[in-house]
Design a protein around this motif. Sequence first.
Motif, PDB file in Angstrom:
ATOM      1  N   MET A 164       6.806  11.398  -4.644  1.00 33.65           N
ATOM      2  CA  MET A 164       6.243  12.523  -3.905  1.00 33.65           C
ATOM      3  C   MET A 164       4.885  12.936  -4.458  1.00 33.65           C
ATOM      4  SD  MET A 164       6.339  15.019  -1.674  1.00 33.65           S
ATOM      5  CE  MET A 164       8.009  15.037  -1.055  1.00 33.65           C
ATOM      6  N   THR A 165       4.819  13.186  -5.765  1.00 31.82           N
ATOM      7  CA  THR A 165       3.598  13.731  -6.354  1.00 31.82           C
ATOM      8  C   THR A 165       2.431  12.742  -6.296  1.00 31.82           C
ATOM      9  OG1 THR A 165       4.368  13.029  -8.546  1.00 31.82           O
ATOM     10  CG2 THR A 165       4.843  15.280  -7.873  1.00 31.82           C
ATOM     11  N   LEU A 166       2.724  11.453  -6.513  1.00 32.24           N
ATOM     12  CA  LEU A 166       1.662  10.452  -6.468  1.00 32.24           C
ATOM     13  C   LEU A 166       1.169  10.250  -5.040  1.00 32.24           C
ATOM     14  CD1 LEU A 166       0.122   8.665  -8.425  1.00 32.24           C
ATOM     15  CD2 LEU A 166       1.734   6.833  -7.969  1.00 32.24           C
ATOM     16  N   SER A 167       2.057  10.371  -4.071  1.00 32.19           N
ATOM     17  CA  SER A 167       1.640  10.262  -2.666  1.00 32.19           C
ATOM     18  C   SER A 167       0.666  11.381  -2.304  1.00 32.19           C
ATOM     19  CB  SER A 167       2.860  10.331  -1.748  1.00 32.19           C
ATOM     20  OG  SER A 167       3.751   9.282  -2.010  1.00 32.19           O
ATOM     21  N   ILE A 168       0.959  12.590  -2.773  1.00 35.43           N
ATOM     22  CA  ILE A 168       0.079  13.729  -2.489  1.00 35.43           C
ATOM     23  C   ILE A 168      -1.266  13.563  -3.178  1.00 35.43           C
ATOM     24  CG2 ILE A 168      -0.222  16.213  -2.817  1.00 35.43           C
ATOM     25  CD1 ILE A 168       2.840  16.482  -2.661  1.00 35.43           C
ATOM     26  N   SER A 169      -1.228  13.326  -4.502  1.00 32.50           N
ATOM     27  CA  SER A 169      -2.483  13.266  -5.265  1.00 32.50           C
ATOM     28  C   SER A 169      -3.334  12.062  -4.877  1.00 32.50           C
ATOM     29  CB  SER A 169      -2.176  13.222  -6.763  1.00 32.50           C
ATOM     30  OG  SER A 169      -1.383  12.099  -7.079  1.00 32.50           O
ATOM     31  N   LEU A 170      -2.691  10.914  -4.611  1.00 25.58           N
ATOM     32  CA  LEU A 170      -3.445   9.711  -4.263  1.00 25.58           C
ATOM     33  C   LEU A 170      -4.117   9.841  -2.905  1.00 25.58           C
ATOM     34  CD1 LEU A 170      -4.083   6.953  -5.492  1.00 25.58           C
ATOM     35  CD2 LEU A 170      -2.137   6.017  -4.253  1.00 25.58           C
ATOM     36  N   SER A 171      -3.434  10.442  -1.942  1.00 27.68           N
ATOM     37  CA  SER A 171      -4.025  10.611  -0.612  1.00 27.68           C
ATOM     38  C   SER A 171      -5.213  11.563  -0.666  1.00 27.68           C
ATOM     39  CB  SER A 171      -2.967  11.119   0.374  1.00 27.68           C
ATOM     40  OG  SER A 171      -2.405  12.325  -0.070  1.00 27.68           O
ATOM     41  N   PHE A 172      -5.088  12.660  -1.426  1.00 30.36           N
ATOM     42  CA  PHE A 172      -6.211  13.595  -1.570  1.00 30.36           C
ATOM     43  C   PHE A 172      -7.381  12.927  -2.279  1.00 30.36           C
ATOM     44  CE2 PHE A 172      -3.400  16.975  -0.329  1.00 30.36           C
ATOM     45  CZ  PHE A 172      -4.241  17.989   0.125  1.00 30.36           C
ATOM     46  N   TRP A 173      -7.092  12.205  -3.373  1.00 29.50           N
ATOM     47  CA  TRP A 173      -8.148  11.563  -4.150  1.00 29.50           C
ATOM     48  C   TRP A 173      -8.878  10.502  -3.324  1.00 29.50           C
ATOM     49  CZ3 TRP A 173      -8.665   6.453  -5.951  1.00 29.50           C
ATOM     50  CH2 TRP A 173      -9.659   6.252  -6.902  1.00 29.50           C
ATOM     51  N   LEU A 174      -8.138   9.699  -2.565  1.00 34.28           N
ATOM     52  CA  LEU A 174      -8.766   8.680  -1.719  1.00 34.28           C
ATOM     53  C   LEU A 174      -9.663   9.317  -0.656  1.00 34.28           C
ATOM     54  CD1 LEU A 174      -5.958   6.023  -1.116  1.00 34.28           C
ATOM     55  CD2 LEU A 174      -8.172   5.650  -2.225  1.00 34.28           C
ATOM     56  N   ALA A 175      -9.185  10.420  -0.073  1.00 32.88           N
ATOM     57  CA  ALA A 175      -9.989  11.114   0.935  1.00 32.88           C
ATOM     58  C   ALA A 175     -11.288  11.643   0.320  1.00 32.88           C
ATOM     59  CB  ALA A 175      -9.189  12.264   1.539  1.00 32.88           C
ATOM     60  N   PHE A 176     -11.195  12.218  -0.883  1.00 31.66           N
ATOM     61  CA  PHE A 176     -12.393  12.728  -1.544  1.00 31.66           C
ATOM     62  C   PHE A 176     -13.371  11.607  -1.881  1.00 31.66           C
ATOM     63  CE2 PHE A 176      -9.471  16.197  -3.471  1.00 31.66           C
ATOM     64  CZ  PHE A 176      -9.513  16.891  -2.271  1.00 31.66           C
TER      65      PHE A 176
END
Length: 223
Positions: A100-112
Amino acid sequence: MMSNLFSVFDPSTNIFNFSLNWLSTILGIFFLPIYFWLIPNRYTFFWNFILNKLHNEFKILLKNSNGSTFIFISLFSFVLFNNFLGIFPYIFTSTSHLTMTLSISLSFWLAFMIFGWLKNSQHMFSHLIPQGTPPILMPFMVLIETISNIIRPGTLAVRLTANMIAGHLLMTLLGNTGPSMPNYLIMFLIFTQILLLILESAVAIIQSYVIAILSTLYSSETN
């Protein structure tokens, strides 16, 4: 009997190999209808106060907000509901899993990263070398800044997961010692568990704020 202490975090309820424990992730949605259709009450005013404070704080960090603060307010609310509900008995803590946590952080980081490198390439390159760096250290600074940039989603995810696991694990360990303890120590154990529960509630709120504020800071570097 548990063969592994960490097995208390494993999803165990399933139908047709689909883990029903993950459905606890959407429990926070049930709090939203109260916010929209009931007559304004103390809960509504309190939640509005929190959202306004977060909006004003995120707006300072994001130079050109244009409504982008609501993304991070939604992230804060989502993580907060999942952290806090996981403290209740028999509710699965989805934020204690890297899935869960890696899915959230990775998607935000990739978008940035995609937005920053496509829209503000020069700005992103300037972040690789801090101002005032001696020329001889520039190659090393680029390498260090690149590595620190790449590990950001991992640190965000591991921080949240580790904090959620640590408190729950300690409460489980203390709870399992209850049956073997003498009667005069049971009251002390209950008091300790109550203190840990208060601490876990504070950690749930703080960690949701931390992941939201760090995501905001990472986003502000790409503008």
